[in-house]
Enzyme design. Sequence first.
Site, PDB file in Angstrom:
ATOM      1  N   GLN A  68       0.826  -1.213   0.000  1.00 24.54           N
ATOM      2  CA  GLN A  68       0.000   0.000   0.000  1.00 24.54           C
ATOM      3  C   GLN A  68       0.856   1.256   0.000  1.00 24.54           C
ATOM      4  OE1 GLN A  68      -3.485   0.337  -0.355  1.00 24.54           O
ATOM      5  NE2 GLN A  68      -2.899  -1.696  -1.055  1.00 24.54           N
ATOM      6  N   HIS A 100       1.734   2.955  -3.332  1.00 25.38           N
ATOM      7  CA  HIS A 100       0.702   3.591  -4.163  1.00 25.38           C
ATOM      8  C   HIS A 100       1.006   5.057  -4.406  1.00 25.38           C
ATOM      9  CE1 HIS A 100      -2.592   1.113  -5.490  1.00 25.38           C
ATOM     10  NE2 HIS A 100      -2.608   0.457  -4.341  1.00 25.38           N
ATOM     11  N   GLU A 133      -9.391   1.159   4.668  1.00 23.17           N
ATOM     12  CA  GLU A 133      -9.795   0.687   3.341  1.00 23.17           C
ATOM     13  C   GLU A 133      -9.559  -0.821   3.245  1.00 23.17           C
ATOM     14  OE1 GLU A 133      -8.594   1.527  -1.346  1.00 23.17           O
ATOM     15  OE2 GLU A 133      -7.209   2.051   0.273  1.00 23.17           O
ATOM     16  N   HIS A 134      -8.348  -1.251   3.580  1.00 26.78           N
ATOM     17  CA  HIS A 134      -7.982  -2.677   3.590  1.00 26.78           C
ATOM     18  C   HIS A 134      -7.603  -3.070   5.012  1.00 26.78           C
ATOM     19  CE1 HIS A 134      -6.717  -1.111  -0.440  1.00 26.78           C
ATOM     20  NE2 HIS A 134      -7.381  -2.175  -0.853  1.00 26.78           N
ATOM     21  N   ASP A 177      -6.832  -7.013  -4.674  1.00 25.33           N
ATOM     22  CA  ASP A 177      -6.575  -5.959  -5.659  1.00 25.33           C
ATOM     23  C   ASP A 177      -6.705  -6.492  -7.082  1.00 25.33           C
ATOM     24  OD1 ASP A 177      -6.247  -3.699  -4.198  1.00 25.33           O
ATOM     25  OD2 ASP A 177      -4.066  -3.565  -4.408  1.00 25.33           O
ATOM     26  N   HIS A 229     -52.924  16.115  -0.192  1.00 25.71           N
ATOM     27  CA  HIS A 229     -52.568  14.726   0.050  1.00 25.71           C
ATOM     28  C   HIS A 229     -53.764  13.973   0.639  1.00 25.71           C
ATOM     29  CE1 HIS A 229     -48.432  15.891  -0.645  1.00 25.71           C
ATOM     30  NE2 HIS A 229     -48.014  14.645  -0.433  1.00 25.71           N
TER      31      HIS A 229
END
Length: 429
Positions: A255, A258, A322-323, A356, A415
């Site tokens: 990670q 990235h 996230e992970h 991934d 209504h």
Amino acid sequence: MKIYRYPEREQWEKIVERPRLDLTKLNETVSTVLNDIRQRGDEAVRLYEQQFDKVMLKDLAVSEAEMDEAETLVSNELRDAIILAHHNIKVFHISQRFVGQKVKTQEGVTCWQKSVAIERVGLYIPGGTAPLFSTVLMLATPARIAGCREIVLCTPPDRQGKVNPAILVAARIAGVSKIFKIGGVQAIGAMAYGTETVPKVFKIFGPGNQYVMAAKQHVSLDEVAIDMPAGPSEVCVLADDSANAEFVAADLLSQAEHGIDSQVLFITTSEQKLGEVQAEVDRQLQLLPRHEIAAKALENSCYVLVSNTDEMMALTNLYAPEHLVIQTRDYEQLADRVVNAGSVFLGPYACESAGDYASGTNHTLPTHGYATAYNGVNLDSYCRKITFQHLTAEGIDHIGRAVELMAEAEQLDAHKNAMTVRIASLNNK
């Protein structure tokens, strides 16, 4: 990486804090580019492609000839890997198909839902420091399964005006309808507003840098839907004394590479494992081609030593990664205690890279703590649920008076009247 040993609860907010940048100037740039594209269409897109991607484009669309050429530039081995990944992603997402059923809420009152695909979706695929052809599979495969009529893809070209061939091969395998050589903010603007060449879409999916994320959030305010708010990629790894330090370090660095604004968090109950993982991260970092990027990301990252499993789980749920990778003896029991995470990887062999690329789950996930409220992309992301109801005379008899009373209490006389005239018509029969 910063090290926290047995931090007090008051320190936890600091530990889970994401990197923050001043986005004032960024948002000004994004707004300017988007407004220009809205007004001038293709002309503005070409201008910004020249400015940001350093390429003069005559044609924005990828041609069939370019698609065919890409097939010759991708090895058979890589193509087979893409096909395998596509198969697994397809199988997993097919299992998510919605099956509606009619429900009788009262005698004479029947309600149900129908799942309807979004007709035209836009996919953004980064192509800068890492051409993410795997994201093509993750986004286009469920769109095709859902039944989206048109799948539009934008991705930045290189300085020769070419798109990475693996992106094009993956797009053909996954069933993308149209591909355009447009990157960054200008791609988001083109898909959100439509241009002479690029069709306007109804929802935009895909990751990107901070400019792309800002552009997606900007257009979502008044123009199109987006998959989710998101930020830089991140992972949290949980480990006890049984964990494989080499595996843990590899997951953390996967990670970190990235981008410089990525973040990794390692939480362990073992002092010895903390030292082993530190040493492995230092060793493996030196071997990475993206060494400088990963090293910068590690400056935003933490090692945390906690007293017990309860603290480990409380801290990771506060972080909402996230992970989430769980390398402990009791990973199955800990999985049941996960409340906030995008995607979870269990046991020593479930590396984050599997998700991934090829296990089948989707890798487009909420980041920056948004996993507290958002899930990752799935089949439902490409659909809308339309509700239906059917009332008979018996149904009016059961709920009619309740509707009148509630409408009257809200001072919505029209209504109330819509129900009253029906009750009256039945009483007069």
